[in-house]
Design an enzyme around this catalytic site. Structure first.
Site, PDB file in Angstrom:
ATOM      1  N   LYS A  23       0.827  -1.214   0.000  1.00  0.00           N
ATOM      2  CA  LYS A  23       0.000   0.000   0.000  1.00  0.00           C
ATOM      3  C   LYS A  23       0.858   1.261   0.000  1.00  0.00           C
ATOM      4  CE  LYS A  23      -2.838   2.632   3.275  1.00  0.00           C
ATOM      5  NZ  LYS A  23      -1.885   3.493   3.991  1.00  0.00           N
ATOM      6  N   ASN A  24       1.853   1.307   0.908  1.00  0.00           N
ATOM      7  CA  ASN A  24       2.623   2.548   1.049  1.00  0.00           C
ATOM      8  C   ASN A  24       3.491   2.815  -0.174  1.00  0.00           C
ATOM      9  OD1 ASN A  24       1.425   2.740   3.502  1.00  0.00           O
ATOM     10  ND2 ASN A  24       3.252   2.410   4.737  1.00  0.00           N
ATOM     11  N   ARG A  98      -5.044  10.811   2.490  1.00  0.00           N
ATOM     12  CA  ARG A  98      -3.735  11.309   2.893  1.00  0.00           C
ATOM     13  C   ARG A  98      -2.693  11.145   1.773  1.00  0.00           C
ATOM     14  NH1 ARG A  98      -3.021  10.244   8.122  1.00  0.00           N
ATOM     15  NH2 ARG A  98      -2.853  12.417   8.525  1.00  0.00           N
ATOM     16  N   ASP A 122      -5.701   8.462   8.815  1.00  0.00           N
ATOM     17  CA  ASP A 122      -5.769   7.843  10.133  1.00  0.00           C
ATOM     18  C   ASP A 122      -5.796   8.831  11.278  1.00  0.00           C
ATOM     19  OD1 ASP A 122      -5.844   5.246   9.567  1.00  0.00           O
ATOM     20  OD2 ASP A 122      -3.702   4.903   9.636  1.00  0.00           O
ATOM     21  N   ASP A 321       4.186   0.444  11.887  1.00  0.00           N
ATOM     22  CA  ASP A 321       2.928  -0.152  11.445  1.00  0.00           C
ATOM     23  C   ASP A 321       2.693  -1.547  12.006  1.00  0.00           C
ATOM     24  OD1 ASP A 321       2.042   1.984  10.019  1.00  0.00           O
ATOM     25  OD2 ASP A 321       2.811   1.310   8.091  1.00  0.00           O
ATOM     26  N   MET A 343       7.042   6.715  17.438  1.00  0.00           N
ATOM     27  CA  MET A 343       6.841   7.653  16.335  1.00  0.00           C
ATOM     28  C   MET A 343       5.452   8.312  16.287  1.00  0.00           C
ATOM     29  SD  MET A 343       9.179   5.533  13.670  1.00  0.00           S
ATOM     30  CE  MET A 343       8.925   6.363  12.121  1.00  0.00           C
TER      31      MET A 343
END
Length: 436
Positions: A23-24, A98, A122, A321, A343
């Site tokens: 996804k990223n 985003r 998110d 994640d 983070m």
């Protein structure tokens, strides 16, 4: 009315599962098509909400989009409608996603202006855009914040010029955005404290195949020599390492024998090692990860016998994640672990649901949770809950699959944003999960 998952836990799962494309990586790679008028073909696209929204947005601004299949798509950005970027419709649509911030670098580089909505996505605490905007400013762009409609407007009068910059944080999306702007800038750009995640290495490889000149790929010091134009290319995405980590955790938690096919093991970095610290056995068979059915798993201690801490760190450290997954998996292990989320400050705000299910967790503060593993002496129990963000959503789903009785998970759009056909794929392994 949004859907919910109804899950009846306690089944042992069995079989093979293929991870989706990352996804990223997808959000960066698809934005990069804006850098060239040439044709770009992208394969292994994950069929998820965030990615499909971005592809739709590309079509809206004039990119020719040919969806060959759900996993493959051709793009050609040879006729972009820059006026559309100022429309209320674009502002509304891009504000929902985003990932749309990733369009700014390529648009600024190729057309001299870009617009960034205030980020959506998110609820995991503040996610600053400073790294992006400061990077663009260093390359010579001017930016104005429009308070009326929460919008950043960027312009590069006279084009972007290469420069040296030290990023204040190794932001993955920030680095990607700056790299995409710098490949078409005049002169040389040096980015120090650059993010070096596999997503970024993939983006740099793709840009190089389009004709960009980038050295230092995979390190935190990138040197980019600007070129005047880029051409088309074909690019295949890596498997999603967050999904792979989620499936390793799922297998352990549900005592299941699962094979994760085509896992891109060489790109997983430290991830398998961290799950081994939780006592999870796995074997690498070629590029597949085989996880045997394990009745129990025991959290390791540090060599001096002190309690294990697992924390996140920029790559090649452990990705934030997967901390939610580690936390959930630890609840049924033997032993204790401190999970330290450095983070983001709100990523741990789903542990109350796990405590309701019977897990033993002490939330020390917004960043740290101590988990006392139950060693399966008490099963978790099913409850009704809601998913606050993508990763917590899947962690709660894993908890529900291992719990006794029925769980209901609301707000599953959050899960769909990041995991394709997750209910179908879990049913294929024998999970009792219904979308209602």
């Amino acid at each position: 009315m949004s859907s919910v998952f109804e899950v009846r836990g306690g089944n042992r799962l069995k079989g093979e599962i293929i991870p989706q494309g990352a996804k990223n990586e997808a959000l960066q790679i698809i934005s990069a098509v804006l850098l060239t008028p040439g044709k770009v073909t992208i394969n292994n696209i994950p069929d998820i909400l965030d990615v499909n929204l971005l592809i739709e947005l590309m079509g809206d601004i004039g990119v020719k989009v040919n969806r060959i299949s759900r996993a493959s798509c051709e793009f050609q950005a040879d006729d972009i409608d820059m006026a559309y970027l100022e429309s209320a419709e674009f502002k509304k649509k891009s504000g929902r996603l985003r990932g749309s911030v990733m369009m700014a670098g390529p648009l600024l580089a190729r057309f001299g202006k870009a617009y960034i909505p205030k980020p959506g996505g998110d609820k995991i605490g503040r996610r600053r855009l400073d790294t992006h905007v400061i990077g663009f400013e260093k390359l010579g762009a001017a930016f104005v914040y429009d308070t009326d409609d929460n919008y950043f407007r960027l312009e590069s009068n006279g084009g972007l010029k290469g420069t040296y910059m030290l990023l204040d944080e190794p932001s993955v999306t920030g680095t990607a955005n700056i790299v995409m702007a710098a490949v078409l800038a005049q002169g040389t750009t040096t980015i120090y404290n650059a993010a070096c995640e596999p997503y970024l290495q993939q983006l740099c490889k793709m840009l190089t195949s389009m004709g960009a000149k980038i050295s230092g790929i995979g390190s935190n010091l990138l040197v980019i020599e600007g070129v005047s134009t880029l051409g088309g290319c074909t690019h295949a995405m890596l498997p999603d390492m967050i999904e792979i980590g989620s499936f390793i955790g799922l297998a352990a938690m549900t005592q299941s024998e699962i094979t994760i096919k085509n896992a891109g093991i060489q790109h997983l970095g430290i991830i398998p090692e961290k799950f081994r610290l939780l006592g999870i056995q796995m074997e690498f068979r070629g590029d597949d990860i085989y996880i045997p059915g394990q009745d129990s798993y025991e959290i390791q201690t540090f060599i001096d016998g002190s309690i294990l801490t697992i924390s996140d760190h920029p790559w090649p450290g452990f990705t934030p994640d997967l901390l939610s997954i580690v936390l959930v998996v630890a609840t049924q292990a033997k032993g204790s672990v401190m999970v330290h989320q450095k983070m983001f400050e709100s990523r741990l705000f789903f542990v109350d649901k796990l405590i309701d299910m019977g897990a033993q967790i002490i939330l020390c503060d917004p960043h740290r949770a101590a988990v006392i593993g139950l060693g399966r002496q008490h099963k978790l129990r099913g409850i009704t809950m809601s998913s606050p963000d993508i990763r917590a959503g899947v962690s709660l789903l894993i908890a529900a699959l291992s719990a006794e009785g029925k769980s209901t998970i609301h707000n599953i759009d959050q899960i769909d944003r990041g995991y394709q056909y997750i209910d179908d794929r879990l049913r294929n392994l024998g999970a009792d999960i219904k979308r209602v």
